[in-house]
Design a protein around this motif. Structure first.
Motif, PDB file in Angstrom:
ATOM      1  N   LYS A   1      48.095  43.723  35.204  1.00 23.69           N
ATOM      2  CA  LYS A   1      47.916  42.278  35.331  1.00 23.69           C
ATOM      3  C   LYS A   1      49.131  41.633  35.975  1.00 23.69           C
ATOM      4  O   LYS A   1      49.000  40.781  36.875  1.00 23.69           O
TER       5      LYS A   1
ATOM      6  N   GLU B   1      43.149  33.616  38.352  1.00 28.93           N
ATOM      7  CA  GLU B   1      43.874  34.223  37.239  1.00 28.93           C
ATOM      8  C   GLU B   1      43.975  35.723  37.474  1.00 28.93           C
ATOM      9  O   GLU B   1      43.016  36.369  37.911  1.00 28.93           O
TER      10      GLU B   1
ATOM     11  N   ARG C   1      44.247  39.700  36.629  1.00 28.97           N
ATOM     12  CA  ARG C   1      43.770  40.657  35.636  1.00 28.97           C
ATOM     13  C   ARG C   1      44.052  42.053  36.185  1.00 28.97           C
ATOM     14  O   ARG C   1      44.143  42.240  37.408  1.00 28.97           O
TER      15      ARG C   1
ATOM     16  N   THR D   1      43.656  45.338  37.841  1.00 30.86           N
ATOM     17  CA  THR D   1      42.643  45.736  38.828  1.00 30.86           C
ATOM     18  C   THR D   1      43.160  46.942  39.596  1.00 30.86           C
ATOM     19  O   THR D   1      44.321  46.970  40.020  1.00 30.86           O
TER      20      THR D   1
END
Length: 365
Positions: A155, A146, A148, A150
């Motif tokens: 995302k 999944e 996210r 970073t």
């Protein structure tokens, strides 16, 4: 950068590149092979990707082989060929008889089970007798995490980077044309063209493949005048993970095992041999404000490769599976035994255990 994500306008990309070329203060720096040789001093600087090759590979043991090891600091090649006399058993079922496994989400804690009775592959069931019978087809066997936010990416941008990472795996190791020996143009197009030493490696690997410049380190290719793949399915099992890397980059690691069933190219050939390739490729999706990189491309950080029945110390640029007659004429290897379907051991551990061994033995195909 794609549906649901944030994007950096084309004008900004162009500005970064213009400033880099003009030497503007504060502009992102272009990766340099010469600069990457500096070592510790380089790592203390900012604006350049991590070195992907720092040392020449250790010398491999010679002789007719089964399992060859070539090691760079973070770049390794491990080749395993099948010894039918060492077969420890076979995983039950074949074709579609077993329900497919769920996609791998973490490293397993043990290898796949075996059974006493051997079930040999056929043209109709090329994965029969192999754990791969329950693996996914193509990219369906590669777990995608999944997304996210970073590092420098939102995302949505991370999601797109992960999709492009899987595109690279498909273009380098699953594309039918590439598997027939064509140049992997789509895969190469995803690699940062400003990593000059990587570009030099790619150019040499396809023009004059050898120990240090082997295209099989990143790509799967068969010589179609000698072998052909059985059917249109390549079985896969593996996963993609990511974390924040240097300078806010999104560092993505891929660890995937590919199973290729093949027969001799001669008309009427029906003996199926499987070539099994496990690759770990680490790539960096860099912040264009800090590293000169074309939009939609990654910088190569490192790779490790483990190949079963693909040729040992034969640097032709193609995977060269052995069939019954060739295996009977080959001598057993002197390296360690390896189960090519065992994903419970990390590639780093496998490389370390193999050390500087010569050609070894695969316990099954």
């Amino acid at each position: 950068m794609g549906k649901g994500g944030e994007s950096i306008p084309d004008e900004e990309w162009e500005r970064f590149l213009r400033e880099a070329e003009a030497g503007t203060k504060g502009a992102p720096e272009e990766p340099s092979a010469r600069a990457r040789m500096v070592g510790r001093r380089l790592r203390e600087e900012t604006g350049r990707p991590e070195p992907w090759r720092s040392h020449q590979p250790a010398r491999r043991q010679g002789g007719k082989g089964w399992y060859a090891v070539g090691l760079l600091v973070a770049v390794a090649l491990l080749v395993v060929a099948l010894d039918p006399g060492r077969v420890a058993g076979w995983f039950g079922g074949g074709g579609g008889e077993n329900a497919p496994l769920a996609v791998e989400s973490k490293r397993p804690d043990q290898p796949p089970p075996t059974e006493a009775a051997a079930q040999h592959p056929t043209l109709e069931q090329p994965f029969r007798g192999s754990p791969a019978a329950q693996w996914g087809d193509g990219t369906a066997g590669i777990g995608l995490p999944e997304a996210r936010a970073t590092g420098w990416m939102s995302k949505g941008q991370v999601a797109q980077a992960l999709e492009k990472t899987r595109d690279f795996l498909a273009a380098s190791s699953l594309d039918p044309g590439v598997l027939r020996g064509e140049r992997p143009r789509k895969a190469i197009a995803l690699i940062n063209p400003h990593q000059q030493d990587v570009q030099d490696y790619l150019a040499t690997a396809f023009r004059a493949p050898g120990r240090e410049n082997d295209p099989l380190l990143l790509f799967s290719r068969f010589e179609n005048t000698k072998v052909r793949l059985v059917g249109e399915v390549v079985k896969t099992r593996g996963r993609i993970t990511y974390r924040e890397g240097k300078r806010g980059a999104v560092e993505v690691t891929t660890d995937v095992t590919y199973v290729y069933p093949a027969v001799r190219a001669a008309a009427g050939s029906d003996e199926v041999a499987r070539t099994i390739v496990r690759r770990e490729v680490v790539m960096s999706w860099d912040d264009p404000a800090k590293v000169v990189v074309e939009p939609g491309t990654f910088s190569l950080v490192s790779y490790k490769v483990d190949t079963t029945n693909g040729g040992c110390d034969a640097f032709t640029g193609y995977l060269t599976p052995e069939f019954g007659a060739e295996r009977a004429a080959s001598r057993p290897g002197d390296g360690p035994e390896v189960d090519p379907y065992d994903r419970s051991t990390s590639m780093e551990t496998r490389m370390r255990e193999a050390g500087d061994a010569g050609c070894g033995t695969a316990t099954r195909s």
